[in-house]
Design a protein around this motif. Structure first.
Motif, PDB file in Angstrom:
ATOM      1  N   ARG A 105     -14.015   4.428  24.609  1.00 16.52           N
ATOM      2  CA  ARG A 105     -12.749   5.165  24.501  1.00 16.52           C
ATOM      3  C   ARG A 105     -12.017   4.624  23.282  1.00 16.52           C
ATOM      4  O   ARG A 105     -11.689   3.439  23.206  1.00 16.52           O
ATOM      5  CB  ARG A 105     -11.897   4.974  25.759  1.00 16.52           C
ATOM      6  CG  ARG A 105     -12.509   5.680  26.963  1.00 16.52           C
ATOM      7  CD  ARG A 105     -11.521   5.865  28.095  1.00 16.52           C
ATOM      8  NE  ARG A 105     -10.542   6.895  27.757  1.00 16.52           N
ATOM      9  CZ  ARG A 105      -9.253   6.657  27.531  1.00 16.52           C
ATOM     10  NH1 ARG A 105      -8.757   5.459  27.599  1.00 16.52           N
ATOM     11  NH2 ARG A 105      -8.420   7.640  27.240  1.00 16.52           N
ATOM     12  N   GLU A 106     -11.780   5.493  22.323  1.00 14.06           N
ATOM     13  CA  GLU A 106     -11.154   5.083  21.068  1.00 14.06           C
ATOM     14  C   GLU A 106      -9.797   4.438  21.296  1.00 14.06           C
ATOM     15  O   GLU A 106      -9.465   3.451  20.637  1.00 14.06           O
ATOM     16  CB  GLU A 106     -11.060   6.273  20.124  1.00 14.06           C
ATOM     17  CG  GLU A 106     -12.416   6.739  19.648  1.00 14.06           C
ATOM     18  CD  GLU A 106     -12.361   7.835  18.600  1.00 14.06           C
ATOM     19  OE1 GLU A 106     -11.256   8.113  18.069  1.00 14.06           O
ATOM     20  OE2 GLU A 106     -13.431   8.397  18.306  1.00 14.06           O
ATOM     21  N   ASP A 107      -9.004   4.964  22.214  1.00 15.51           N
ATOM     22  CA  ASP A 107      -7.688   4.378  22.489  1.00 15.51           C
ATOM     23  C   ASP A 107      -7.815   2.942  22.968  1.00 15.51           C
ATOM     24  O   ASP A 107      -7.025   2.080  22.580  1.00 15.51           O
ATOM     25  CB  ASP A 107      -6.926   5.197  23.533  1.00 15.51           C
ATOM     26  CG  ASP A 107      -6.415   6.516  22.976  1.00 15.51           C
ATOM     27  OD1 ASP A 107      -6.410   6.687  21.739  1.00 15.51           O
ATOM     28  OD2 ASP A 107      -6.018   7.379  23.776  1.00 15.51           O
ATOM     29  N   ASP A 108      -8.806   2.671  23.814  1.00 13.79           N
ATOM     30  CA  ASP A 108      -9.001   1.308  24.312  1.00 13.79           C
ATOM     31  C   ASP A 108      -9.347   0.361  23.166  1.00 13.79           C
ATOM     32  O   ASP A 108      -8.804  -0.742  23.065  1.00 13.79           O
ATOM     33  CB  ASP A 108     -10.116   1.263  25.366  1.00 13.79           C
ATOM     34  CG  ASP A 108      -9.714   1.906  26.677  1.00 13.79           C
ATOM     35  OD1 ASP A 108      -8.511   2.188  26.875  1.00 13.79           O
ATOM     36  OD2 ASP A 108     -10.608   2.139  27.518  1.00 13.79           O
ATOM     37  N   LYS A 110      -8.697   0.719  19.951  1.00 16.70           N
ATOM     38  CA  LYS A 110      -7.539   0.559  19.068  1.00 16.70           C
ATOM     39  C   LYS A 110      -6.510  -0.386  19.674  1.00 16.70           C
ATOM     40  O   LYS A 110      -5.925  -1.219  18.973  1.00 16.70           O
ATOM     41  CB  LYS A 110      -6.909   1.917  18.759  1.00 16.70           C
ATOM     42  CG  LYS A 110      -7.749   2.759  17.814  1.00 16.70           C
ATOM     43  CD  LYS A 110      -7.133   4.127  17.603  1.00 16.70           C
ATOM     44  CE  LYS A 110      -7.981   4.980  16.679  1.00 16.70           C
ATOM     45  NZ  LYS A 110      -7.438   6.333  16.491  1.00 16.70           N
ATOM     46  N   LYS A 111      -6.273  -0.262  20.984  1.00 18.66           N
ATOM     47  CA  LYS A 111      -5.311  -1.157  21.645  1.00 18.66           C
ATOM     48  C   LYS A 111      -5.798  -2.606  21.611  1.00 18.66           C
ATOM     49  O   LYS A 111      -5.022  -3.527  21.355  1.00 18.66           O
ATOM     50  CB  LYS A 111      -5.075  -0.715  23.085  1.00 18.66           C
ATOM     51  CG  LYS A 111      -4.212   0.523  23.184  1.00 18.66           C
ATOM     52  CD  LYS A 111      -4.082   0.998  24.619  1.00 18.66           C
ATOM     53  CE  LYS A 111      -3.348   2.332  24.671  1.00 18.66           C
ATOM     54  NZ  LYS A 111      -3.366   2.924  26.002  1.00 18.66           N
ATOM     55  N   SER A 194      -3.867   5.308  32.086  1.00 16.73           N
ATOM     56  CA  SER A 194      -4.446   5.974  30.939  1.00 16.73           C
ATOM     57  C   SER A 194      -4.723   7.412  31.310  1.00 16.73           C
ATOM     58  O   SER A 194      -5.314   7.680  32.356  1.00 16.73           O
ATOM     59  CB  SER A 194      -5.726   5.229  30.562  1.00 16.73           C
ATOM     60  OG  SER A 194      -6.424   5.922  29.604  1.00 16.73           O
TER      61      SER A 194
END
Length: 197
Positions: A105-108, A110-111, A194
Motif C-alpha cells: 500500500r503506497e500510503d503505508d 509513504k507514512k 485507513s
C-alpha cells in the motif's frame, strides 16, 4: 531531513509469476517518487519455494533491471522467513519489508518513510486491514435474499490485511552486536484507521 544513503524494499513471493512484475514496477516507481535517485534504491524479491516458473521469470527481469535482486528459497519456508532472508541480503540503510505476498500500500510506505525522517525511530510497522461493513448494511443485504447472495462474495473480496515494516539496518546491527544490551528501547503504538479507495 536527512535521507538514507540507500533504500531496500523486500518483496516475498510464492507462485506469483502472473503478478510480480506489476508489484516490482509499482515499488520502483514509488521509490523514484520518494527519493528521486534511482541508483539509491533496490528491490529484493525473495521467491519462497515457488513451484511455477516465478524464479526463472524473476531472473529475466533482474537481467533487465540492475536495481532488482532475486533470492530463492529452494523449499517453502514461509513469508516471515522470506522477509528475514531479504533483510539479511539488503544493502540499504533503510529497509522496507512487505510481510506477505501482496501489493504494497503506497500510503503505508509513504507514512513509514516520513516516520524514518525522525532519527529516533529505529523501526516501525504499518498494518492495514480491509474496511469492515456496518452490520446494518449486511442485515439489509441479507434481507434482499438472492441479490445479497450475489453481492456478499463481492464484499468479501475487499483488500486483504497487509503489513509493511521499516527498519534502520545500521541501528539493528548495533542492537544485535556485542554492546546491544546497553541500549534501552521505547515502544509506542500509533493506531489509526485507513480507508481504501
Amino acid at each position: 531531513m536527512a535521507r538514507p544513503n540507500r533504500m531496500s524494499v523486500v518483496l516475498p513471493v510464492r507462485d506469483g509469476r502472473d503478478r510480480i512484475e506489476k508489484r516490482i514496477d509499482q515499488v520502483l516507481g514509488l521509490l523514484d517518487e520518494m527519493i528521486g535517485d534511482p541508483e539509491a534504491a533496490e528491490v529484493i524479491v525473495v521467491d519462497d519455494g515457488s513451484q511455477d516458473d516465478t524464479a526463472e521469470y524473476l531472473g529475466e527481469l533482474a537481467e533487465q533491471n540492475p536495481r532488482l535482486r532475486l533470492v530463492r528459497h529452494s523449499r517453502v519456508r514461509g513469508m516471515e522467513a522470506a522477509g528475514q532472508t531479504g533483510l539479511e541480503r539488503a544493502t540499504g540503510d533503510l529497509v522496507f519489508i512487505q510481510e506477505d505476498d501482496a501489493d504494497i500500500r503506497e500510503d503505508d510506505m509513504k507514512k513509514l518513510y516520513q516516520m524514518s525522517q525522525d532519527p529516533t525511530v529505529l523501526a516501525a510497522r504499518a498494518q492495514t486491514q480491509p474496511p469492515s461493513f456496518p452490520a446494518e448494511l449486511i442485515r439489509r443485504l441479507v434481507a434482499w435474499g438472492v441479490v445479497a447472495q450475489r453481492a456478499l462474495p463481492q464484499l468479501g473480496r475487499s483488500e486483504a490485511k497487509t503489513g509493511l515494516q521499516m527498519i534502520r539496518r545500521p541501528h539493528l546491527q548495533r542492537l544485535v552486536g556485542p554492546q546491544g544490551d546497553r541500549y534501552r528501547l521505547q515502544s509506542e503504538t500509533i493506531r489509526g484507521t485507513s480507508e481504501t479507495t
